[in-house]
Design a protein around this motif. Structure first.
Motif, PDB file in Angstrom:
ATOM      1  N   ALA A 107       7.416   2.784   4.092  1.00  0.00           N
ATOM      2  CA  ALA A 107       6.863   2.126   2.897  1.00  0.00           C
ATOM      3  C   ALA A 107       8.001   1.391   2.195  1.00  0.00           C
ATOM      4  O   ALA A 107       9.172   1.549   2.552  1.00  0.00           O
ATOM      5  CB  ALA A 107       6.236   3.151   1.975  1.00  0.00           C
ATOM      6  N   GLN A 108       7.627   0.587   1.220  1.00  0.00           N
ATOM      7  CA  GLN A 108       8.614  -0.165   0.438  1.00  0.00           C
ATOM      8  C   GLN A 108       8.598   0.368  -0.986  1.00  0.00           C
ATOM      9  O   GLN A 108       7.617   0.196  -1.715  1.00  0.00           O
ATOM     10  CB  GLN A 108       8.256  -1.654   0.437  1.00  0.00           C
ATOM     11  CG  GLN A 108       8.367  -2.332   1.793  1.00  0.00           C
ATOM     12  CD  GLN A 108       9.810  -2.489   2.248  1.00  0.00           C
ATOM     13  OE1 GLN A 108      10.694  -2.723   1.445  1.00  0.00           O
ATOM     14  NE2 GLN A 108      10.040  -2.319   3.536  1.00  0.00           N
ATOM     15  N   LEU A 109       9.679   1.028  -1.404  1.00  0.00           N
ATOM     16  CA  LEU A 109       9.775   1.572  -2.757  1.00  0.00           C
ATOM     17  C   LEU A 109      10.189   0.435  -3.695  1.00  0.00           C
ATOM     18  O   LEU A 109      11.135  -0.296  -3.403  1.00  0.00           O
ATOM     19  CB  LEU A 109      10.815   2.690  -2.773  1.00  0.00           C
ATOM     20  CG  LEU A 109      10.941   3.466  -4.076  1.00  0.00           C
ATOM     21  CD1 LEU A 109       9.722   4.369  -4.281  1.00  0.00           C
ATOM     22  CD2 LEU A 109      12.212   4.318  -4.069  1.00  0.00           C
ATOM     23  N   GLN A 110       9.456   0.351  -4.836  1.00  0.00           N
ATOM     24  CA  GLN A 110       9.784  -0.709  -5.788  1.00  0.00           C
ATOM     25  C   GLN A 110      10.903  -0.233  -6.710  1.00  0.00           C
ATOM     26  O   GLN A 110      10.787   0.816  -7.330  1.00  0.00           O
ATOM     27  CB  GLN A 110       8.548  -1.026  -6.631  1.00  0.00           C
ATOM     28  CG  GLN A 110       8.088  -2.427  -6.422  1.00  0.00           C
ATOM     29  CD  GLN A 110       6.834  -2.737  -7.205  1.00  0.00           C
ATOM     30  OE1 GLN A 110       6.191  -1.853  -7.766  1.00  0.00           O
ATOM     31  NE2 GLN A 110       6.485  -4.004  -7.222  1.00  0.00           N
ATOM     32  N   ARG A 111      11.958  -1.030  -6.784  1.00  0.00           N
ATOM     33  CA  ARG A 111      13.053  -0.661  -7.668  1.00  0.00           C
ATOM     34  C   ARG A 111      12.901  -1.385  -9.001  1.00  0.00           C
ATOM     35  O   ARG A 111      12.233  -2.409  -9.088  1.00  0.00           O
ATOM     36  CB  ARG A 111      14.395  -1.043  -7.026  1.00  0.00           C
ATOM     37  CG  ARG A 111      14.868  -0.082  -5.941  1.00  0.00           C
ATOM     38  CD  ARG A 111      16.233  -0.510  -5.436  1.00  0.00           C
ATOM     39  NE  ARG A 111      17.149  -0.744  -6.553  1.00  0.00           N
ATOM     40  CZ  ARG A 111      17.797   0.222  -7.213  1.00  0.00           C
ATOM     41  NH1 ARG A 111      17.642   1.477  -6.855  1.00  0.00           N
ATOM     42  NH2 ARG A 111      18.604  -0.073  -8.207  1.00  0.00           N
ATOM     43  N   VAL A 112      13.567  -0.843 -10.031  1.00  0.00           N
ATOM     44  CA  VAL A 112      13.460  -1.436 -11.356  1.00  0.00           C
ATOM     45  C   VAL A 112      14.076  -2.834 -11.389  1.00  0.00           C
ATOM     46  O   VAL A 112      13.679  -3.689 -12.171  1.00  0.00           O
ATOM     47  CB  VAL A 112      14.114  -0.514 -12.415  1.00  0.00           C
ATOM     48  CG1 VAL A 112      15.613  -0.472 -12.253  1.00  0.00           C
ATOM     49  CG2 VAL A 112      13.735  -0.953 -13.830  1.00  0.00           C
TER      50      VAL A 112
ATOM     51  N   THR B 202      13.026   9.101   2.161  1.00  0.00           N
ATOM     52  CA  THR B 202      14.356   8.893   2.735  1.00  0.00           C
ATOM     53  C   THR B 202      14.699   7.410   2.669  1.00  0.00           C
ATOM     54  O   THR B 202      13.907   6.571   3.099  1.00  0.00           O
ATOM     55  CB  THR B 202      14.376   9.358   4.202  1.00  0.00           C
ATOM     56  OG1 THR B 202      13.908  10.700   4.251  1.00  0.00           O
ATOM     57  CG2 THR B 202      15.775   9.275   4.785  1.00  0.00           C
ATOM     58  N   ASP B 203      15.858   7.139   2.097  1.00  0.00           N
ATOM     59  CA  ASP B 203      16.321   5.752   1.995  1.00  0.00           C
ATOM     60  C   ASP B 203      16.670   5.245   3.381  1.00  0.00           C
ATOM     61  O   ASP B 203      17.635   5.696   3.996  1.00  0.00           O
ATOM     62  CB  ASP B 203      17.557   5.713   1.071  1.00  0.00           C
ATOM     63  CG  ASP B 203      18.106   4.294   0.929  1.00  0.00           C
ATOM     64  OD1 ASP B 203      17.531   3.371   1.540  1.00  0.00           O
ATOM     65  OD2 ASP B 203      19.100   4.134   0.202  1.00  0.00           O
ATOM     66  N   MET B 204      15.849   4.318   3.890  1.00  0.00           N
ATOM     67  CA  MET B 204      16.086   3.812   5.247  1.00  0.00           C
ATOM     68  C   MET B 204      17.082   2.671   5.264  1.00  0.00           C
ATOM     69  O   MET B 204      17.499   2.245   6.341  1.00  0.00           O
ATOM     70  CB  MET B 204      14.770   3.344   5.880  1.00  0.00           C
ATOM     71  CG  MET B 204      13.758   4.454   6.069  1.00  0.00           C
ATOM     72  SD  MET B 204      14.421   5.831   7.012  1.00  0.00           S
ATOM     73  CE  MET B 204      14.453   5.132   8.646  1.00  0.00           C
ATOM     74  N   SER B 205      17.431   2.169   4.071  1.00  0.00           N
ATOM     75  CA  SER B 205      18.379   1.041   4.069  1.00  0.00           C
ATOM     76  C   SER B 205      19.721   1.489   4.636  1.00  0.00           C
ATOM     77  O   SER B 205      20.393   0.728   5.323  1.00  0.00           O
ATOM     78  CB  SER B 205      18.543   0.472   2.662  1.00  0.00           C
ATOM     79  OG  SER B 205      19.100   1.439   1.818  1.00  0.00           O
TER      80      SER B 205
ATOM     81  N   SER C 277       0.826  -1.202   0.000  1.00  0.00           N
ATOM     82  CA  SER C 277       0.000   0.000   0.000  1.00  0.00           C
ATOM     83  C   SER C 277       0.863   1.255   0.000  1.00  0.00           C
ATOM     84  O   SER C 277       1.931   1.289   0.616  1.00  0.00           O
ATOM     85  CB  SER C 277      -0.928  -0.007   1.211  1.00  0.00           C
ATOM     86  OG  SER C 277      -0.160  -0.117   2.381  1.00  0.00           O
ATOM     87  N   ALA C 278       0.352   2.285  -0.717  1.00  0.00           N
ATOM     88  CA  ALA C 278       1.088   3.546  -0.796  1.00  0.00           C
ATOM     89  C   ALA C 278       0.893   4.320   0.501  1.00  0.00           C
ATOM     90  O   ALA C 278      -0.161   4.246   1.127  1.00  0.00           O
ATOM     91  CB  ALA C 278       0.569   4.354  -1.975  1.00  0.00           C
ATOM     92  N   PRO C 279       1.919   5.051   0.924  1.00  0.00           N
ATOM     93  CA  PRO C 279       1.773   5.833   2.153  1.00  0.00           C
ATOM     94  C   PRO C 279       0.793   6.993   1.957  1.00  0.00           C
ATOM     95  O   PRO C 279       0.588   7.465   0.846  1.00  0.00           O
ATOM     96  CB  PRO C 279       3.189   6.340   2.408  1.00  0.00           C
ATOM     97  CG  PRO C 279       3.873   6.276   1.093  1.00  0.00           C
ATOM     98  CD  PRO C 279       3.253   5.171   0.327  1.00  0.00           C
TER      99      PRO C 279
ATOM    100  N   ASP D 155      12.909  -4.391  -3.248  1.00  0.00           N
ATOM    101  CA  ASP D 155      12.192  -3.332  -2.541  1.00  0.00           C
ATOM    102  C   ASP D 155      13.179  -2.585  -1.664  1.00  0.00           C
ATOM    103  O   ASP D 155      14.116  -3.179  -1.116  1.00  0.00           O
ATOM    104  CB  ASP D 155      11.084  -3.922  -1.661  1.00  0.00           C
ATOM    105  CG  ASP D 155      10.011  -4.588  -2.505  1.00  0.00           C
ATOM    106  OD1 ASP D 155       9.953  -4.263  -3.702  1.00  0.00           O
ATOM    107  OD2 ASP D 155       9.262  -5.413  -1.963  1.00  0.00           O
ATOM    108  N   LEU D 156      12.945  -1.280  -1.566  1.00  0.00           N
ATOM    109  CA  LEU D 156      13.835  -0.450  -0.761  1.00  0.00           C
ATOM    110  C   LEU D 156      13.006   0.143   0.378  1.00  0.00           C
ATOM    111  O   LEU D 156      11.978   0.778   0.121  1.00  0.00           O
ATOM    112  CB  LEU D 156      14.399   0.672  -1.649  1.00  0.00           C
ATOM    113  CG  LEU D 156      15.552   1.465  -1.085  1.00  0.00           C
ATOM    114  CD1 LEU D 156      16.818   0.629  -1.060  1.00  0.00           C
ATOM    115  CD2 LEU D 156      15.777   2.707  -1.947  1.00  0.00           C
TER     116      LEU D 156
END
Lengths: 495, 98
Positions: A114-119, A146-149, A101-103, A123-124
């Protein structure tokens, strides 16, 4: 074709007007001009240009959404996070960027996860902040990601550091981490105590000046100069060298020096972990064990010498083999009881009263036949065996020929301390036994008593064979004036 | 859609942008949305970034950015700006509101 040409001819005027109008209205932000080497793009920068540069330089991803939730702008960082070029993101719906789900914008203005989908399909984890703004009558949404990784990785690293630190703190050995140049980068609490201050930043050899424990290992240690030892410790495995610290506070303490390389994720050696284990107690225990084995050996030899002596003397005074058997067994039993007492009291010694009760138990000490009376005295261990043998001889004689051989005979044992408590006088008095004729027996029993008291107890024995019963007085030293003879004199065979 | 069909019914659009300037990204977003609404399955968009290759401006004589060129169907049409006025764009491209 004529119509097309007419349109083409009309176009420049219309286009020029349209261009000027678009520029005037602020609908374009760049123009193309003819330069000396061809067309050049000239940016028409507005007041928001600096902010645009800042957003492009942000370490966070940023985007804007129109009122319908479509993406109208993304910064380069967001392109990097997704792995997609801007033109493949612009126009997409916001929710299509995310796995799951989108934030949503939060009422408290806080970010949500949230989990950003990478190409590339991964997931990021991102932290998403959103806020709606009215811009020139249009509602837009500003979003940062913000990249939480990186933060997660940093947290993992921090946790690993805390974990490693707690291991160091808890370690009972002195543990230090060395960089490749031999300098200490981390030290456990015990290592700090050992060095007397924090050794971090110092060379190992400076913080912990070492001497080898043995000459052979000194060779191992002195093969290295101070600098090369630091380098060797920092790069090579180093096991089991016994060392001492050249520090007055640590004099007499022994340590085991060990070290091993510290390898990073890329399998490169980045330093080493060196431990100094305090083995002083272990070494003392080893020395004590060696001493105990020697002592045990010595005592076994003593016992065998005593047994040999008793056997020889009993044989000479025994009229028959059954008589020998009985007398020898009794005497060996007395030796055995004495050893039981010594073992139970861990060779520390025993109260005189307790010794009498134990040794004379087979002769009726608790049945009213034998009475004991005297002040409390603690006997040294060395007195236990000879006194046990003397008491056994007296009791055996009494049960064979004296008071204990008659139904109502009694033995009264009393003692007192004399010579400033350094000596003890014991009186063994028999009454109610058979009448003693002549000067009594001077058999082996009396010979043994005399020898043992004189040589093993550093004392004297008086035997009075009165008609109404034996009176034996023993006087002996409670404390040794000199080191006691290890082999009892009574064990030496008479010539 | 076949190439022949595209030739007859399709819209072949070319958008000139200058990197990610606000008007450029707004023009692309507005164009995609408009095409999806009014020309679903009947359009192609070619985005040309003049920041990467300014010489390409000569092909369609581009002077302002962003500029949208309708190559097909003929006649060639151009609209300058961020395409935020949807009604004006529809008129400019001869697209009947659906």
């Amino acid at each position: 074709m004529a119509g097309k040409d007419a349109r083409q001819a009309a176009r420049p005027r219309n286009e020029a007007e349209e261009t000027v109008e678009a520029i005037h209205r602020g609908n374009v932000d760049a123009v193309v001009v003819q330069g000396p080497s061809g067309p050049q793009v000239i940016m028409l920068q507005g007041a928001d240009a600096p902010y645009h540069v800042l957003v492009e330089r942000m370490s966070d991803g940023a985007l804007t959404l129109d009122a319908d939730g479509s993406i109208v702008y993304v910064n380069s960082r967001l392109c990097a996070l997704t792995g997609l070029p801007a033109d493949q993101i612009v126009g997409r719906t916001f929710s299509s960027l995310f796995a799951g789900s989108a934030p949503q914008q939060r009422a408290d203005d806080a970010a949500s996860d949230a989990q950003l989908q990478r190409v590339d399909g991964d997931d990021l984890p991102v932290s998403v902040w959103m806020r709606q703004m009215a811009m020139g009558g249009v509602v837009a949404t500003l979003v940062t990601l913000t990249d939480m990784s990186i933060q997660r990785r940093a947290e993992e690293v921090a946790n690993a550091e805390r974990f490693a630190r707690s291991i160091l703190e808890q370690a009972t050995d002195a543990v230090v981490v060395l960089a490749l140049d031999g300098r200490i980068t981390h030290a456990s609490w015990v290592a700090e105590q050992l060095a007397g201050r924090t050794p971090v930043g110092q060379l190992f050899s400076a913080a912990f000046p070492l001497d080898a424990q043995s000459a052979s290992q000194q060779g191992t240690l002195t093969r290295f100069s101070r600098e090369s030892l630091d380098r060797a410790l920092a790069t090579k495995p180093f096991h089991g060298v016994e060392v001492r610290l050249r520090d007055e506070r640590m004099s007499g303490r022994s340590f085991l020096l060990s070290g091993g390389p510290l390898v990073n994720d890329a399998k490169e050696t980045v330093g080493s972990i060196v431990t100094l284990t305090d083995i002083t107690d272990r070494k003392r225990a080893e020395e004590q064990q060696t001493m105990l084995v020697a002592e045990l050996n010595h005592r076994v030899k003593n016992i065998l010498a005593i047994v040999q002596s008793v056997a020889g003397q009993t044989l000479r005074t025994s009229p028959s083999l059954p008589a020998f058997n009985k007398a020898f067994s009794g005497r060996i039993q007395a030796v055995s009881i004495a050893h039981d007492i010594l073992t139970q009291t861990r060779w520390i010694g025993i109260g005189f009263n307790e010794l009498l009760t134990t040794v004379l138990a087979p002769y009726g000490v608790g049945e009213g036949r034998i009475s004991i009376e005297g002040p409390p005295v603690l006997l040294e261990a060395r007195l236990v065996l000879p006194l046990s043998m003397v008491l056994h001889e007296l009791a055996t004689n009494a049960s064979k020929y004296g008071a204990l051989s008659a139904p109502f005979g009694q033995v009264a044992i009393s003692w007192r301390l004399c010579d400033d408590r350094r000596r003890l006088e014991l009186v063994w008095l028999e009454r109610g036994g058979p009448v003693i004729e002549g000067s009594g027996s001077r058999g082996f029993g009396t010979t043994l008593i005399d020898r043992v008291v004189r040589f093993d107890l550093d004392g004297e024995a008086e035997l009075d064979f009165a008609r109404d019963g034996i009176r034996c007085t023993l006087r002996f030293a409670l404390t040794a004036e000199t080191a006691p003879e290890q082999v009892p004199a009574s064990a030496v065979l008479p010539h | 859609m076949t190439a022949a069909a595209m030739e007859q019914d399709g819209y072949n659009l070319r958008l000139y942008v200058a990197g990610q300037t606000p008007k450029s990204v707004a023009a692309l977003a507005n164009l995609k949305k408009l095409c999806e609404t009014h020309l679903p399955g009947r359009y192609t968009i070619e985005v040309i970034d003049l920041m990467k290759d300014p010489a390409l401006a000569q092909r369609d004589q581009i002077v302002a950015i962003p500029t949208l060129i309708r190559q097909l169907p003929e006649p060639l049409k151009r609209i300058i700006g961020d395409l935020s006025n949807a009604e004006k764009v529809l008129v400019g491209l001869d697209i009947a509101p659906s």
